[in-house]
Design an enzyme around this catalytic site. Sequence first.
Site, PDB file in Angstrom:
ATOM      1  N   TYR A 206     -15.760   5.278  10.495  1.00  0.00           N
ATOM      2  CA  TYR A 206     -16.135   3.996  11.109  1.00  0.00           C
ATOM      3  C   TYR A 206     -15.956   3.993  12.620  1.00  0.00           C
ATOM      4  CZ  TYR A 206     -14.987   2.381   6.325  1.00  0.00           C
ATOM      5  OH  TYR A 206     -14.883   2.207   4.983  1.00  0.00           O
TER       6      TYR A 206
ATOM      7  N   GLY B 111     -10.992 -10.157   4.237  1.00  0.00           N
ATOM      8  CA  GLY B 111     -11.605  -9.935   5.534  1.00  0.00           C
ATOM      9  C   GLY B 111     -10.795 -10.353   6.739  1.00  0.00           C
TER      10      GLY B 111
ATOM     11  N   CYS C 145     -12.807  21.497   9.042  1.00  0.00           N
ATOM     12  CA  CYS C 145     -13.764  22.307   9.796  1.00  0.00           C
ATOM     13  C   CYS C 145     -15.059  21.566  10.087  1.00  0.00           C
ATOM     14  CB  CYS C 145     -14.016  23.607   9.053  1.00  0.00           C
ATOM     15  SG  CYS C 145     -12.495  24.556   8.997  1.00  0.00           S
TER      16      CYS C 145
ATOM     17  N   GLY D  37      -6.830  -7.730   1.706  1.00  0.00           N
ATOM     18  CA  GLY D  37      -6.353  -6.375   1.428  1.00  0.00           C
ATOM     19  C   GLY D  37      -5.664  -5.874   2.675  1.00  0.00           C
ATOM     20  N   ARG D  38      -6.474  -5.693   3.729  1.00  0.00           N
ATOM     21  CA  ARG D  38      -5.980  -5.148   4.995  1.00  0.00           C
ATOM     22  C   ARG D  38      -4.763  -5.907   5.511  1.00  0.00           C
ATOM     23  NH1 ARG D  38      -9.328  -2.293   8.225  1.00  0.00           N
ATOM     24  NH2 ARG D  38     -11.108  -3.285   7.199  1.00  0.00           N
TER      25      ARG D  38
HETATM   26  N1  LLP Z   1     -12.763  -8.993  -1.443  1.00  0.00           N
HETATM   27  C1  LLP Z   1     -13.887  -8.273  -1.581  1.00  0.00           C
HETATM   28  C2  LLP Z   1     -14.909  -8.733  -2.526  1.00  0.00           C
HETATM   29  C3  LLP Z   1     -14.072  -7.096  -0.828  1.00  0.00           C
HETATM   30  O1  LLP Z   1     -15.190  -6.404  -0.950  1.00  0.00           O
HETATM   31  C4  LLP Z   1     -13.057  -6.680   0.071  1.00  0.00           C
HETATM   32  C5  LLP Z   1     -13.205  -5.450   0.865  1.00  0.00           C
HETATM   33  C6  LLP Z   1     -11.894  -7.458   0.167  1.00  0.00           C
HETATM   34  C7  LLP Z   1     -11.776  -8.618  -0.596  1.00  0.00           C
HETATM   35  C8  LLP Z   1     -10.762  -7.110   1.078  1.00  0.00           C
HETATM   36  O2  LLP Z   1     -11.121  -7.118   2.421  1.00  0.00           O
HETATM   37  P1  LLP Z   1      -9.975  -6.987   3.541  1.00  0.00           P
HETATM   38  O3  LLP Z   1      -9.112  -8.204   3.450  1.00  0.00           O
HETATM   39  O4  LLP Z   1      -9.201  -5.759   3.275  1.00  0.00           O
HETATM   40  O5  LLP Z   1     -10.728  -6.923   4.809  1.00  0.00           O
HETATM   41  N2  LLP Z   1     -12.817   0.819   3.961  1.00  0.00           N
HETATM   42  C9  LLP Z   1     -13.036  -0.179   4.983  1.00  0.00           C
HETATM   43  C10 LLP Z   1     -12.911  -1.591   4.459  1.00  0.00           C
HETATM   44  C11 LLP Z   1     -13.789  -1.860   3.259  1.00  0.00           C
HETATM   45  C12 LLP Z   1     -13.607  -3.231   2.664  1.00  0.00           C
HETATM   46  C13 LLP Z   1     -14.358  -3.393   1.395  1.00  0.00           C
HETATM   47  N3  LLP Z   1     -14.185  -4.658   0.769  1.00  0.00           N
HETATM   48  C14 LLP Z   1     -12.088   0.087   6.148  1.00  0.00           C
HETATM   49  O6  LLP Z   1     -11.366   1.087   6.131  1.00  0.00           O
HETATM   50  O7  LLP Z   1     -12.069  -0.677   7.117  1.00  0.00           O
END
Ligand code: LLP
Length: 418
Positions: A315, A235, A342, A274-275
């Site tokens: 989003y 997150g 489209c 992740g991000r």
């Molecule tokens: N851990 C868990 C349990 C998660 O559900 C997620 C993301 C992460 C880690 C990684 O979160 P990050 O560090 O990437 O924020 N598709 C959306 C984001 C969905 C995230 C889902 N879970 C977007 O494009 O912003």
Amino acid sequence: MMRDYESKDGVMNIAGIPAPEIAAEFGTPVYVCDEARIRENYRNVHDAFSRYMDTRIHYACKANTNLAILRILEQEGSGIDAVSIGEVRTCLKAGFTPDRIMYTGTSVSDKELKEVAELGVMINIDSVSEMERLAEIAPGHPVSFRITPGVGSGHSDKVITGSKGSKFGIPLKEVVSTYARANDLGFDIRGIHAHIGSGGQSVEPFMDMMQVLINLVNEIEELGINLKFIDMGGGIGVPYKPQEEEMDLNELASELTDMIQMETDIQTLILEPGRYIVCDAVTLLTKVNDVKDSGVKKYVGVDAGFNTLIRPAFYDSYHYVAITNKFGKACTNRFDVVGPICESGDYLAHDRVLPEPEPGDIMAIYNAGAYGFSMSSNYNSRPLCAEVLVNDGKAELIREAETVEDLWRHQRIPERLM
Ligand code: LLP
């Protein structure tokens, strides 16, 4: 600050290569992944926390599961946060050993629990029902529990996961009794997990969540269960707009590790970014097909749509855009950047000032590495695009673009329709 790119003679360069050359060589749209940047991001977040306590980074591979990117992170020493059997198997294929992967599913089937357990991957349990089912399927398996911290944060309601009443995790009032039950069932209980949501920009929600986790760790300890780790989920937000500030990783790390060390005996912290790791390491290159003045608005029509990058349409996410072959040139007008899908909701950017666009220009969509390719689709029968890895002036294909034939590959026409 948002990542910026090198400019040479008015042309954007990525890892020392002019962006239009990459587009010409590999076609468009194309996701361009910068290896050095991935490594740098990994090291930043790892070092920020490791300075204070033993920390394991479990890259949330849902952000981007390209095998080459996974290899890079495997080499860096990362672990994996996986949400499906597909992600688990992809990471094993990329060379991660099972002990470096943690599976955090939701709405999980018995079949998937069995497969994940048989592969020797630790399971982070999302519900009491999942625990009872897993006890039958894989008695004594190493587990942790995802709890609902009652704290949420994120860039959109669609990605806030930690609030009270969320579909994710064990509700707070059931957590202690669930650990007691898990102990009776004979599980190998390792830790506790929470995830507030994705793309939040402030430190406070992480601290609020950590306080909830810490209180639970101590209550669970009273049952005679000593947890080995706290997993704070992912997150960590990143700047998508030029003036946006980065989250202060050092502040985040020092505050959180301080709380853990002052109030618990926990020795290991796990993070699942992740991000943060891949977002600004990847640029989406897309070619201008068409320029149009509707009389109300001016449009730049490019060859990437929400089939390629769904975040703006889904989003309302902001992605910075630039014309790579007119990099730094004076801007003339405001444009909407739209794709070939489209639907009127198909857009990449609204109301941006750009140098005069022309067909054939190559545009760059910034910050496309997280949830870019991994959320792309075949809508409108458009094949998935290629991914390229760039490093030190060299570009290598890491995913071929699909062809239209690929779209037919798994379909069957019953004989009687022939
Ligand atoms: N851990 C868990 C349990 C998660 O559900 C997620 C993301 C992460 C880690 C990684 O979160 P990050 O560090 O990437 O924020 N598709 C959306 C984001 C969905 C995230 C889902 N879970 C977007 O494009 O912003």
